[in-house]
Enzyme design. Structure first.
Site, PDB file in Angstrom:
ATOM      1  N   GLY A  80      -3.066   2.567   2.598  1.00 53.55           N
ATOM      2  CA  GLY A  80      -3.073   3.828   1.876  1.00 53.55           C
ATOM      3  C   GLY A  80      -1.711   4.165   1.311  1.00 53.55           C
ATOM      4  CD  GLN A  89       0.332  -3.672   9.823  1.00 50.78           C
ATOM      5  OE1 GLN A  89      -0.840  -4.055   9.774  1.00 50.78           O
ATOM      6  NE2 GLN A  89       1.140  -3.756   8.780  1.00 50.78           N
ATOM      7  CG  HIS A 146      -0.868  -0.270  -2.951  1.00 51.58           C
ATOM      8  ND1 HIS A 146      -0.043   0.787  -2.671  1.00 51.58           N
ATOM      9  CD2 HIS A 146      -0.840  -1.064  -1.842  1.00 51.58           C
ATOM     10  CE1 HIS A 146       0.452   0.661  -1.451  1.00 51.58           C
ATOM     11  NE2 HIS A 146      -0.010  -0.465  -0.931  1.00 51.58           N
TER      12      HIS A 146
END
Length: 283
Positions: A31, A61, A37
């Protein structure tokens, strides 16, 4: 634009597309979307009939719990941005943690032929186990023909390619060029958290990489590294964590240049508390 929160619903949708011989691309994200992106989504749409974009802030992560909590969550803005690319060919998958991890939120242990121990792996222990775990699970859920990853996280890209190879997954992993702001700063969701004076200073990272590339044509890797370290020592705001030149296949630091190998320069630096990474191809 189709939006799914449940992996079974998404799987049913993908089944229908595959029955009709439609090619499926995939762009996994956490997001806080930006033009970097969107460039992956646009490339995917050129090469596939439909694109699945996942929005999932993966807890396994993050080494720092505070970093996880601070990570920007802007789903409504993300959806609006995706609609500017396509309203009919993008499928958005926004799963819950339970949907991805079921009853066990933990990382698998992976061996990536040593790639995981270099650079980011040395500074963020366990990070790539978290990345490998979530990407493997998402690839198994989405079952895409192609998946797209940016080269800003070049080590991650190489590790995911290795994971797909070792686990014999059928998805093709496609690396995409780093998308940069007009001043050269590599696009990152973290950039939005930079204070104005640090944002103004941050393009120094890419400028230094470009200068290092020029120097690599005549100087040794050791000389280039020392030069970069000295440049950062003189900088008032940015603090260098590491700079190194590595073989792109092994990611091991170069000791002596060879015309038979391909190299990249990698950098990580702090702008106040915000950690920024970048890299550049050298030959």
């Amino acid at each position: 634009m189709k939006i799914f929160n449940n992996k079974n619903q998404l799987s049913n949708c993908v089944d229908k597309f595959k029955t009709n011989s439609k090619a499926i691309g995939f762009v996994p994200t956490m997001g806080a979307l930006h033009n970097g992106h969107l460039s992956l989504v646009e490339k995917g749409l050129l090469e596939n009939d439909f694109i699945v974009v996942s929005i999932f802030v993966n807890p396994t992560q993050f080494n720092n719990k505070e970093d996880l909590e601070r990570y920007p969550r802007t789903v409504n803005r993300d959806l609006a941005l995706l609609e500017t690319v396509s309203k009919s060919k993008i499928i958005v998958f926004i799963p819950s943690i339970e949907d991805v991890y079921e009853d066990k939120v933990s990382s698998e242990a992976f061996a990536f032929d040593g790639l995981e121990h270099e650079m980011e792996g040395a500074f963020r222990p366990g990070h790539f186990d978290g990345v490998g775990t979530v990407v493997k699970r998402l690839l198994e859920i989405v079952r895409p023909d192609n998946a797209y990853f940016g080269e800003k996280d070049f080590q991650q890209l190489q590790i995911i390619k290795k994971m797909v190879e070792l686990h014999k997954l059928t998805t093709k992993i496609v690396g995409c060029a780093i998308y940069r702001a007009d001043d050269g700063l590599a696009m990152s969701s973290r950039n939005e958290r930079l204070k104005p004076n640090y944002r103004k200073a941050a393009p120094f990272i890419y400028k230094t990489l470009k200068d290092a590339k020029k120097k690599f044509g005549t100087d040794s890797a050791k000389e280039v590294t020392e030069w970069v370290e000295n440049q950062f020592k003189k900088h008032e705001l940015l603090e260098l964590e590491y700079f190194l030149i590595a073989d792109i296949k092994t990611l091991k630091p170069v000791k002596r240049k060879s015309t038979k190998k391909t190299y990249r320069a990698f950098i990580a630096a702090y702008a106040d508390e915000i950690r920024l990474i970048d890299n550049i191809a050298l030959n």
